[in-house]
Motif scaffolding. Sequence first.
Motif, short mmCIF file in Angstrom:
data_model
loop_
_atom_site.label_atom_id
_atom_site.label_comp_id
_atom_site.label_asym_id
_atom_site.label_seq_id
_atom_site.Cartn_x
_atom_site.Cartn_y
_atom_site.Cartn_z
N LYS A 82 0.83 -1.21 0.00
CA LYS A 82 0.00 0.00 0.00
C LYS A 82 0.86 1.26 0.00
CE LYS A 82 -3.84 -2.14 2.53
NZ LYS A 82 -4.55 -2.17 3.84
N ALA A 83 1.89 1.28 0.85
CA ALA A 83 2.75 2.46 0.93
C ALA A 83 3.54 2.66 -0.36
CB ALA A 83 3.70 2.32 2.12
N THR A 84 3.96 1.57 -0.97
CA THR A 84 4.68 1.66 -2.25
C THR A 84 3.77 2.21 -3.34
OG1 THR A 84 6.13 -0.18 -1.65
CG2 THR A 84 5.97 0.37 -3.99
N ALA A 85 2.52 1.74 -3.37
CA ALA A 85 1.56 2.24 -4.36
C ALA A 85 1.37 3.74 -4.21
CB ALA A 85 0.23 1.50 -4.21
N LYS A 86 1.30 4.21 -2.95
CA LYS A 86 1.14 5.65 -2.73
C LYS A 86 2.39 6.40 -3.18
CE LYS A 86 -0.30 9.14 0.56
NZ LYS A 86 -1.02 9.40 1.82
N ALA A 87 3.57 5.86 -2.88
CA ALA A 87 4.81 6.52 -3.28
C ALA A 87 4.90 6.65 -4.79
CB ALA A 87 6.01 5.73 -2.75
N LYS A 88 4.52 5.61 -5.51
CA LYS A 88 4.59 5.66 -6.97
C LYS A 88 3.55 6.61 -7.54
CE LYS A 88 6.61 1.08 -7.77
NZ LYS A 88 6.44 -0.25 -8.38
N GLU A 89 2.35 6.58 -6.98
CA GLU A 89 1.29 7.48 -7.45
C GLU A 89 1.67 8.94 -7.21
OE1 GLU A 89 -3.45 8.43 -6.56
OE2 GLU A 89 -2.45 6.74 -5.58
N PHE A 90 2.31 9.19 -6.07
CA PHE A 90 2.73 10.54 -5.71
C PHE A 90 3.95 10.99 -6.52
CE2 PHE A 90 5.31 13.17 -2.64
CZ PHE A 90 4.51 14.31 -2.69
N GLY A 91 4.68 10.03 -7.05
CA GLY A 91 5.91 10.36 -7.78
C GLY A 91 7.06 10.69 -6.85
N ASP A 93 10.44 11.04 -5.08
CA ASP A 93 11.85 10.86 -5.44
C ASP A 93 12.74 10.82 -4.21
OD1 ASP A 93 11.87 13.53 -4.67
OD2 ASP A 93 12.23 14.31 -6.67
N LEU A 94 12.12 10.85 -3.04
CA LEU A 94 12.85 10.74 -1.77
C LEU A 94 11.89 10.23 -0.71
CD1 LEU A 94 15.50 13.17 -0.37
CD2 LEU A 94 13.77 12.26 1.15
N ILE A 95 12.35 9.28 0.11
CA ILE A 95 11.54 8.72 1.19
C ILE A 95 12.15 9.12 2.52
CG2 ILE A 95 10.64 6.61 2.26
CD1 ILE A 95 9.48 7.08 -0.50
N ILE A 96 11.30 9.57 3.44
CA ILE A 96 11.74 9.83 4.81
C ILE A 96 11.00 8.89 5.74
CG2 ILE A 96 11.83 11.50 6.71
CD1 ILE A 96 12.05 13.72 4.68
N GLY A 97 11.73 8.16 6.58
CA GLY A 97 11.12 7.34 7.62
C GLY A 97 11.28 8.02 8.96
N VAL A 98 10.17 8.07 9.72
CA VAL A 98 10.19 8.70 11.04
C VAL A 98 9.57 7.74 12.04
CG1 VAL A 98 9.52 10.71 12.41
CG2 VAL A 98 9.87 10.96 9.94
N GLY A 99 10.32 7.32 13.04
CA GLY A 99 9.74 6.44 14.04
C GLY A 99 10.74 5.44 14.58
N GLY A 100 10.20 4.34 15.15
CA GLY A 100 11.03 3.25 15.61
C GLY A 100 11.38 2.31 14.47
N GLY A 101 11.83 1.12 14.83
CA GLY A 101 12.31 0.20 13.82
C GLY A 101 11.28 -0.17 12.77
N SER A 102 10.02 -0.29 13.17
CA SER A 102 8.99 -0.69 12.20
C SER A 102 8.82 0.36 11.12
CB SER A 102 7.66 -0.93 12.93
OG SER A 102 7.76 -2.03 13.79
N ALA A 109 12.00 -0.38 2.96
CA ALA A 109 11.37 -1.33 2.04
C ALA A 109 10.66 -0.61 0.90
CB ALA A 109 10.39 -2.23 2.79
N VAL A 110 9.94 0.45 1.21
CA VAL A 110 9.23 1.21 0.18
C VAL A 110 10.23 1.85 -0.78
CG1 VAL A 110 7.75 3.21 -0.23
CG2 VAL A 110 7.19 1.61 1.61
N ALA A 111 11.31 2.40 -0.23
CA ALA A 111 12.33 3.02 -1.09
C ALA A 111 12.90 2.02 -2.08
CB ALA A 111 13.44 3.62 -0.23
N VAL A 112 13.04 0.77 -1.66
CA VAL A 112 13.50 -0.28 -2.55
C VAL A 112 12.46 -0.60 -3.62
CG1 VAL A 112 13.92 -2.78 -2.66
CG2 VAL A 112 15.16 -1.37 -1.01
N MET A 113 11.20 -0.75 -3.19
CA MET A 113 10.16 -1.21 -4.10
C MET A 113 9.74 -0.15 -5.10
SD MET A 113 10.05 -4.29 -3.44
CE MET A 113 8.80 -4.64 -4.68
#
Length: 386
Positions: A82-91, A93-102, A109-113
């Motif tokens: 789901k998150a990858t689909a949103k990233a691709k739809e949004f276009g 070009d950079l992913i930021i993760g904020v939080g704990g390990g999850s 994972a999304v940045a890879v996919m």
Amino acid sequence: MNLLNRVFNYELPTEIVFGVDSIQHLPQIIGRLNGSRVLVISDPGVKDAGILNKVTVQLEDGVTFDTFWDIEREPDVKTIWKATAKAKEFGADLIIGVGGGSALDAAKAVAVMVENEGDISNYAGLNKVPNPSVPTICIPTTSGTGSEVTIWTVISDKENNRKFGIGGKTIAPTIALCDPTLTLSLPGSMTAATGIDALTHALESFVNKATQPISEALSRESMRLISKSLRKAVHQGDNLEARYDMLLASTIAATAFNPTRLGLAHALCMPLGAKFNVPHGIANAILLPQVMEFNLVGNPEKFKDIAEIFGEKTDGLSLHEAAALAVKAIKKLNQDVGIPTGFREFGVTEMDLGYIAEGAIGSDNVLVNPRKPSLADLKEIVRKSL
């Protein structure tokens, strides 16, 4: 092994930006990475605590961004899709993760996919991802997993009661932005669990068969900081110095185990998390004393060092007696920070020992453990941890 006859390598793919209020440098970091459309990935707890807003407020001038904050504990393959689909739809070009390990594992994972086809489970293992990920910034809000600098992401497949890791340089974040002020609101129980997770990273890397001089030095410093500051961080949550030490210890521990892997505690954590939803840090904390006790004969010199790092007096003792004090020290630390005493409260029984041991025995972490275990050994470690 004679170190003079051994070749080792150490590589850290991730740039680390560390310091109090370093979150204010986020716009410049994004500029360096030429980010123009940024997807910020987080979880509901981080959003509700107001931490996600502390990050996105830095993006409001000149950067187009969107958020995906539905990451659950132990992120599932369906959530990554789901998150990858949103990233691709949004276009993005950079992913930021904020939080704990999850959240950070999900962001990686999304940045890879975004740049690779198929299902993420196809890339389970080491160096299976063909294309580099989009640039990734990981911003930790806990002090435990070290995911902000690791070459691994761990994903759950809840439908099949399993967890799997994806590893390699293509997984490593581009930049880790580590601001201790973002950890100040972390509850004491989570501070304890994530802190012992960081300790397990440092300790298992320190004693295992793949250890090397650079990772050893990093592990020592991580354990020193944890010995000094974990109790304070748990019981004095607003103590910025303790929070600084713990975030630094967590990040350092991850840089230690990147090239060495870990040991039996982490091998056993995978099936315990997959089927029984035992939080990763709690699983490590409960297992660690029993794993240490099993491993003592495999590397007693290192366990003596650990005992001394945690303030135990070893003068006049035999090597085995001194090494055993390391177990005593970690049991006391667990008690002082309020770690649960066993797995029964998570629904684990003697009937489950075989499933857990069989789920762990194939882990690469078993291969580097200082003492080779049998299935019966793994069952006994878990049985003692019930």
